[in-house]
Every structure is written in structure tokens, then in C-alpha cells.
Design a protein around this motif. Sequence first.
Motif, PDB file in Angstrom:
ATOM      1  N   GLU A  24       0.830  -1.209   0.000  1.00  0.00           N
ATOM      2  CA  GLU A  24       0.000   0.000   0.000  1.00  0.00           C
ATOM      3  C   GLU A  24       0.869   1.265   0.000  1.00  0.00           C
ATOM      4  O   GLU A  24       0.532   2.255  -0.644  1.00  0.00           O
ATOM      5  N   HIS A  25       1.977   1.227   0.709  1.00  0.00           N
ATOM      6  CA  HIS A  25       2.870   2.388   0.823  1.00  0.00           C
ATOM      7  C   HIS A  25       4.240   2.149   0.184  1.00  0.00           C
ATOM      8  O   HIS A  25       5.174   2.913   0.429  1.00  0.00           O
ATOM      9  N   ASN A  26       4.357   1.068  -0.604  1.00  0.00           N
ATOM     10  CA  ASN A  26       5.601   0.711  -1.306  1.00  0.00           C
ATOM     11  C   ASN A  26       6.801   0.690  -0.346  1.00  0.00           C
ATOM     12  O   ASN A  26       7.848   1.266  -0.627  1.00  0.00           O
ATOM     13  N   SER A  27       6.596   0.020   0.792  1.00  0.00           N
ATOM     14  CA  SER A  27       7.645  -0.044   1.816  1.00  0.00           C
ATOM     15  C   SER A  27       7.957  -1.496   2.160  1.00  0.00           C
ATOM     16  O   SER A  27       7.044  -2.253   2.467  1.00  0.00           O
ATOM     17  N   PRO A  28       9.216  -1.894   2.106  1.00  0.00           N
ATOM     18  CA  PRO A  28      10.367  -1.048   1.813  1.00  0.00           C
ATOM     19  C   PRO A  28      10.313  -0.559   0.366  1.00  0.00           C
ATOM     20  O   PRO A  28       9.676  -1.171  -0.494  1.00  0.00           O
ATOM     21  N   LEU A  29      10.992   0.539   0.141  1.00  0.00           N
ATOM     22  CA  LEU A  29      10.977   1.183  -1.163  1.00  0.00           C
ATOM     23  C   LEU A  29      11.300   0.173  -2.267  1.00  0.00           C
ATOM     24  O   LEU A  29      12.277  -0.557  -2.188  1.00  0.00           O
ATOM     25  N   GLY A  30      10.427   0.104  -3.244  1.00  0.00           N
ATOM     26  CA  GLY A  30      10.641  -0.786  -4.383  1.00  0.00           C
ATOM     27  C   GLY A  30       9.976  -2.143  -4.271  1.00  0.00           C
ATOM     28  O   GLY A  30      10.098  -2.969  -5.178  1.00  0.00           O
ATOM     29  N   LYS A  40       6.588 -19.492  -9.879  1.00  0.00           N
ATOM     30  CA  LYS A  40       7.965 -19.571  -9.365  1.00  0.00           C
ATOM     31  C   LYS A  40       7.988 -19.229  -7.872  1.00  0.00           C
ATOM     32  O   LYS A  40       6.975 -18.832  -7.300  1.00  0.00           O
ATOM     33  N   THR A  41       9.156 -19.397  -7.288  1.00  0.00           N
ATOM     34  CA  THR A  41       9.355 -19.059  -5.881  1.00  0.00           C
ATOM     35  C   THR A  41      10.406 -17.955  -5.783  1.00  0.00           C
ATOM     36  O   THR A  41      11.144 -17.702  -6.732  1.00  0.00           O
ATOM     37  N   GLY A  42      10.465 -17.325  -4.626  1.00  0.00           N
ATOM     38  CA  GLY A  42      11.454 -16.279  -4.398  1.00  0.00           C
ATOM     39  C   GLY A  42      11.265 -15.634  -3.044  1.00  0.00           C
ATOM     40  O   GLY A  42      10.398 -16.040  -2.262  1.00  0.00           O
ATOM     41  N   ASP A  43      12.085 -14.646  -2.775  1.00  0.00           N
ATOM     42  CA  ASP A  43      12.052 -13.951  -1.493  1.00  0.00           C
ATOM     43  C   ASP A  43      11.876 -12.456  -1.697  1.00  0.00           C
ATOM     44  O   ASP A  43      12.382 -11.891  -2.672  1.00  0.00           O
ATOM     45  N   LEU A  44      11.174 -11.832  -0.739  1.00  0.00           N
ATOM     46  CA  LEU A  44      11.011 -10.383  -0.723  1.00  0.00           C
ATOM     47  C   LEU A  44      11.639  -9.836   0.549  1.00  0.00           C
ATOM     48  O   LEU A  44      11.325 -10.298   1.655  1.00  0.00           O
ATOM     49  N   LYS A  45      12.499  -8.845   0.403  1.00  0.00           N
ATOM     50  CA  LYS A  45      13.124  -8.206   1.564  1.00  0.00           C
ATOM     51  C   LYS A  45      12.086  -7.377   2.311  1.00  0.00           C
ATOM     52  O   LYS A  45      11.185  -6.798   1.703  1.00  0.00           O
ATOM     53  N   SER A  46      12.263  -7.300   3.619  1.00  0.00           N
ATOM     54  CA  SER A  46      11.396  -6.462   4.449  1.00  0.00           C
ATOM     55  C   SER A  46      12.122  -5.162   4.766  1.00  0.00           C
ATOM     56  O   SER A  46      13.216  -4.912   4.268  1.00  0.00           O
ATOM     57  N   ASN A  47      11.551  -4.371   5.632  1.00  0.00           N
ATOM     58  CA  ASN A  47      12.189  -3.140   6.090  1.00  0.00           C
ATOM     59  C   ASN A  47      13.250  -3.403   7.155  1.00  0.00           C
ATOM     60  O   ASN A  47      13.913  -2.482   7.610  1.00  0.00           O
ATOM     61  N   VAL A  48      13.409  -4.676   7.566  1.00  0.00           N
ATOM     62  CA  VAL A  48      14.409  -5.066   8.565  1.00  0.00           C
ATOM     63  C   VAL A  48      15.475  -5.906   7.869  1.00  0.00           C
ATOM     64  O   VAL A  48      15.153  -6.912   7.218  1.00  0.00           O
ATOM     65  N   ASP A  49      16.717  -5.496   7.999  1.00  0.00           N
ATOM     66  CA  ASP A  49      17.818  -6.224   7.363  1.00  0.00           C
ATOM     67  C   ASP A  49      17.808  -7.699   7.745  1.00  0.00           C
ATOM     68  O   ASP A  49      17.682  -8.040   8.919  1.00  0.00           O
ATOM     69  N   GLY A  50      17.915  -8.566   6.749  1.00  0.00           N
ATOM     70  CA  GLY A  50      18.007 -10.001   6.984  1.00  0.00           C
ATOM     71  C   GLY A  50      16.683 -10.717   7.168  1.00  0.00           C
ATOM     72  O   GLY A  50      16.664 -11.934   7.310  1.00  0.00           O
ATOM     73  N   VAL A  51      15.572  -9.990   7.167  1.00  0.00           N
ATOM     74  CA  VAL A  51      14.253 -10.621   7.335  1.00  0.00           C
ATOM     75  C   VAL A  51      13.556 -10.615   5.981  1.00  0.00           C
ATOM     76  O   VAL A  51      13.299  -9.555   5.409  1.00  0.00           O
ATOM     77  N   VAL A  52      13.276 -11.830   5.467  1.00  0.00           N
ATOM     78  CA  VAL A  52      12.653 -11.955   4.144  1.00  0.00           C
ATOM     79  C   VAL A  52      11.369 -12.769   4.218  1.00  0.00           C
ATOM     80  O   VAL A  52      11.206 -13.637   5.071  1.00  0.00           O
ATOM     81  N   LEU A  53      10.475 -12.448   3.311  1.00  0.00           N
ATOM     82  CA  LEU A  53       9.218 -13.173   3.138  1.00  0.00           C
ATOM     83  C   LEU A  53       9.429 -14.137   1.982  1.00  0.00           C
ATOM     84  O   LEU A  53       9.773 -13.708   0.870  1.00  0.00           O
ATOM     85  N   HIS A  54       9.256 -15.440   2.245  1.00  0.00           N
ATOM     86  CA  HIS A  54       9.420 -16.421   1.167  1.00  0.00           C
ATOM     87  C   HIS A  54       8.076 -16.561   0.452  1.00  0.00           C
ATOM     88  O   HIS A  54       7.035 -16.739   1.086  1.00  0.00           O
ATOM     89  N   VAL A  55       8.126 -16.485  -0.859  1.00  0.00           N
ATOM     90  CA  VAL A  55       6.924 -16.581  -1.699  1.00  0.00           C
ATOM     91  C   VAL A  55       7.017 -17.853  -2.530  1.00  0.00           C
ATOM     92  O   VAL A  55       7.986 -18.059  -3.258  1.00  0.00           O
ATOM     93  N   ASP A  56       5.981 -18.692  -2.409  1.00  0.00           N
ATOM     94  CA  ASP A  56       5.876 -19.885  -3.254  1.00  0.00           C
ATOM     95  C   ASP A  56       4.650 -19.700  -4.141  1.00  0.00           C
ATOM     96  O   ASP A  56       3.519 -19.949  -3.721  1.00  0.00           O
TER      97      ASP A  56
END
Length: 181
Positions: A24-30, A40-56
Motif C-alpha cells: 500500500e505504501h511501497n515499503s520497503p521502497l521498491g 515460481k518461488t522467491g524472497d522479498l526483503k522487508s524493512n528489517v535487514d536479513g528478514v525476508v518473506l518467502h513466496v511460493d
Amino acid sequence: MCLFALFAIVAKAQNDVTALWDWEHNSPLGICASTNFEGKTGDLKSNVDGVVLHVDATNGKLNAEKNNYAQFNQGTILQVPVKSVNDVVTVKSYPGQYKFTVGGVAATSDVTTYNVKSKDLEKGYVEVIATGGSYLYSVQVKFISNIQEKELYSTNFSEWGDYETAAKEEETVVNLNSATL
């Protein structure tokens, strides 16, 4: 003149941390530009370094078609990382678009909050699974610190005058003559 100040000694070590994926607020930027998962699968970075959301999205789709929500189709699985049974996962959807489960519990409103269970902790994540077509505004996990602050001592100094009076009453005066030393 009487001055009052509030004085507190607080044992404080670590604060709670909130990792956020906010389309909604494009955060983290991009994040909107980075959210393009279909087949496909992949990861999205969060606003906290080293914390990622895994997407399947092997059998579904997660795509931020617009800069204020992500399309979340049936069969898509999000794995939200967790570290403690005290953690809280919150998923915010576009109004009326909550066709998903969080930790196996069906969402029943636009904002779904889920308290992490030991079964989730064993896996290291909470699953958010699309059960139909939805639009997500955000996903967040609040990592609750096991170390909480606790007030050890507090004063406004008003009682200090009583201590000074008591000390004066108990004072002993010793006169020293340099000749006796």
C-alpha cells in the motif's frame, strides 16, 4: 522555589521489532516493483535487514499490479518468518478481499492478526495461504522481545526534603582544634 522532576531508572535492553512488507505504501521502497511471482518461488526483503518473506507461487501468483496492493491468487503460499511464540503476524487486505488462511486459520476480516504457535516456531515461519483471489495491502510480523522493560525505581524528588530534615536532626558536630592534632 520548588522544582519537581520525574526521575525513573528503567532496566531496558531490547525493543520489539516489526518487519513489514507494505504494498500500500511501497515499503520497503521498491517492493511493488519486486513483487512479480507467477509459477515460481522467491524472497522479498522487508524493512528489517536479513528478514525476508518467502513466496511460493509455483501454483499461484503474487503480483503488485498497482502501487497500493498485491494480487494474491489461490495456491500462493507466503512464509512469514517467526522467532518466538510471542510473535504476532498481521495481514491487511483490500476491503472484503480476505480469501486466505494465516497459520491454518481462515481470515474473517480486512485485518487478520495471528499469534504464533509452537508448531509454527518449529518450522520457523507462519504460512499465509491464498484460498481464492485476494488483494493484500501488507504483511507484517512483530518480533516480541523476551526481554521487557521494568521500572526499578521512580521518584519526583518530593520526599527528598524529609530525608534532609532527618539527616540534620542526626548530625554530630565535631570541632577540631589544630593544636590538639
